[in-house]
Every structure is written in structure tokens, then in C-alpha cells.
Enzyme design. Structure first.
Site: not given
Length: 361
Positions: A84, A146, A234, A244, A255
Site C-alpha cells: 500500500q 497505508h 468515517e 477520535y 478483521y
């Protein structure tokens, strides 16, 4: 190049099927016009004189004219293109027309897989990037996922940079770790004055998983979206010093299928304004105030990877709702608009195209 198939939004389809008042869904009829194709493109910036700069994940920067002609730019930093990560976002300096400065984000494996931010001066006539240097580097380095890596500038010239948690989770709650944060930096990459955490001078907010789009609205409020783990994408209103919640809370699941407490269990942690389950896998995001699509003024336009869509989100102060979704038939990696208000989409993957949205009404 000829426009391709017409696009119909989900809201317009509902109006047809359910007989809803058509005036409530007076959205433009759209087609797409391909301009150019790329090797795993990642981000696009529009140039004030016309044309585009496009990053490709393997580590290339390409100048694209309005008619789709391409020219590679030399002087780009070396990147690690794996999984990624690679060459990611591009942003023009606020004074680009006089300075020619651009900012890039990338991951460099020689530094342990760290997210980097750098700046250099582009000369389009010579097709080169000069005086390029690293301004900032994530610490500590490493991780698997990522890195976020998206940028936007505030009106006062401060640079906001998203930094993903790299699928590690815990760094998002650690103020000594730059991963899992939104950072506020000066134009030279140093911590901007006035940030909320004395012990973490670069950090604006914490508790983020993979903040993958960031933009200011017309009232100067900062918004960001991020991908949830398994469900729970989100859209967040970003306010200085807020937490957050990731990985303490989420609207998705691990997962593995194991539950994560949702935001309602921790009212001290900022909850998303919009949550998506099933996910859309949000990518690039812009606030639209252009003249070409007046129906969209005051909205965010968001690219969808998993959803293969363009998503329009209407804002009402600090509230937001998804208003339209167009099936693009391909993963949408980035969204931009030029000074005239024309909207362009960047597809994901090998052969991903730069597309212009064309009105047909």
C-alpha cells in the site's frame, strides 16, 4: 476523446423508481471524458495555468496537459513501492504561482518504511524538480498498512498532514508517536505554533486509523475521512486536541470478526459525523464551490475505492449526510476541481485514467 457512458446517481434512480418529486433530485446528467492513463496513479493536482500533476505509486511524477499529453518530471525522490505504499499525495504551495513550490509525500524503505514529506521547485518547461528536500519524517518508522499521507493547506498557510497508524493500532493513542495522527505543520515542515499538545508539538488530533482524505469547508472547518477496519468508514469534523478513538472504539469490527466497542460507549471520544457500513473505502476528497456544477456547491466530493463510486456529501453546518452516489465502474483514487469548477477523477490501478466529468443537460 469521446465521452463514455452516462452516469446516474443512486438518488436519481430512487426518484424514478419511487416516483419521488423530481425537483428534489435536480442533479446533472453526467458522462466521463478520459484524458490520459497511468501506471498506478495515486493523486492529482490541478495547475493554475491549466493541466495537471499526477503522482504514480511506483515513484513517478507526470505533467499532463489539458489535452492529455504527458511528460515525466525528473528529480522525484526515491520511494519504496510495495503493498500500500509508494509515492502518494501532491500539493501546490499556497504561493505556487510565484514560487513554483510543490509538496510530495512518500514512503522510503531505506529509512525503515517511514512516511516522508518533502518540497521542491518544479520547472514545467524543463520537466524537472529542483532543490528538493525532506521537510519531515514519521517517527518512529515502520508498519504494514497505508500511511495516510494526505495534505491540505489552511488559509493562513499551515500544512495539515494525515499520518496513518500503519495497521498497528496502539500508536494512534501515543502522543510520542506520529502515526495515527493529523499533524499541523508550518510550510517548512516544522511544528506550527499554537498546536494543542505541549508534549507533542506537531499533533493536531489523535486516534486515527487511516485518515485518507482531508479538506476545509467553505466556513474554514477542517474535515477528514478514514477507512474503518471491517466496516465503519468515517467522516469526521476535525477539531484541535480531540481524540477520535482508534483503536479504543470503532463503528467496525476487527478483521478477525471480533467486536470493537463503538463510539457510544466512550462519549469522551469524538464520534464520526457519518459512518459507512458497508464501507465505501473513501479516497481523495474536495470541497466543491465551483460554477460548473452549482447543484453541488457546499458539498464534499469523495472518491470510493471499494464502492467504485463518486460520493457527494452535503454539509449543514457541522452536520453532514450522503446525498448522491454515482457508480463509476472503477475504483476512484482521487478527486479534484480546477479554477473554473470542472471536476476530474483519478482511477486506481494499472492503467488508471484521469477523467473529466461532463454535463449533458
Amino acid at each position: 476523446m469521446k465521452p463514455m457512458h452516462a452516469l446516474t446517481s443512486a438518488a436519481a434512480l430512487c426518484a424514478i423508481i419511487l416516483g419521488t418529486n423530481a425537483a428534489a433530485f435536480a442533479q446533472p446528467v453526467l458522462t466521463i471524458e478520459p484524458l490520459a492513463s497511468f501506471d498506478r496513479p495515486w493523486a492529482v493536482a490541478t495547475l493554475p495555468q491549466g493541466g495537471f500533476l499526477v503522482t504514480e505509486k511506483p515513484g513517478r511524477l507526470v505533467h499532463v496537459t489539458r489535452t492529455g499529453n504527458k511528460q515525466p518530471i525528473s528529480g522525484v525522490p526515491g520511494v519504496t513501492a510495495s503493498g500500500q505504499v509508494g509515492l502518494h499525495d501532491i500539493a501546490l504551495a499556497p504561493d505556487f504561482e510565484s514560487s513554483g513550490l510543490i509538496y510530495l509525500t512518500w514512503v522510503d524503505g531505506s529509512a525503515g518504511g517511514a512516511l516522508h514529506l518533502g518540497r521542491g521547485r518544479i520547472d514545467l518547461a524543463r520537466a524537472e524538480l529542483s532543490d528538493f528536500g525532506v521537510l519531515w519524517q514519521a517517527t518512529p518508522s515502520g508498519g504494514n498498512g497505508h500511511p495516510g499521507a494526505m495534505m491540505t493547506f489552511s488559509d493562513d498557510g499551515q500544512l495539515f498532514l494525515t499520518s496513518g497508524d500503519r495497521q498497528l493500532g496502539d500508536p494512534a493513542q501515543d502522543l510520542t508517536d506520529s502515526r495515527g495522527k493529523i499533524l499541523r505543520l508550518a510550510s517548512d515542515g516544522q511544528a506550527a505554533p499554537g498546536n494543542p499538545f505541549a508534549e507533542a508539538p506537531e499533533v493536531w488530533t489523535l486516534g486515527h486509523r487511516n485518515p485518507y482524505g482531508i479538506a476545509f469547508d467553505g466556513q474554514g472547518r477542517l474535515w477528514s475521512h478514514e477507512m474503518g477496519p471491517r466496516g465503519g468508514d468515517e467522516l469526521n469534523l476535525i477539531e484541535p486536541g480531540r481524540n477520535y478513538g482508534w483503536p479504543l472504539v470503532s463503528e467496525g469490527r476487527q478483521y478477525s470478526g471480533f467486536a470493537i466497542p463503538d463510539h457510544d460507549t466512550r462519549p469522551d471520544l469524538a464520534a464520526p459525523v457519518i459512518k459507512w457500513s458497508p464501507v465505501i473505502a473513501p479516497a481523495g476528497m474536495i470541497y466543491y464551490d465551483g460554477a460548473v456544477f452549482p447543484e453541488w456547491q457546499g458539498s464534499f466530493l469523495i472518491g470510493g475505492l471499494r464502492s467504485q463510486a463518486l460520493v457527494r456529501v452535503e454539509l449543514d453546518g457541522t452536520s453532514a449526510r450522503e446525498a448522491e452516489r454515482w457508480d463509476m465502474g472503477n475504483r476512484i483514487r482521487d478527486v479534484v476541481a480546477d479554477e473554473q469548477g470542472e471536476v476530474y477523477l483519478l482511477e486506481d490501478g494499472d492503467g488508471g485514467r484521469l477523467l473529466r466529468l461532463v454535463r449533458q443537460d
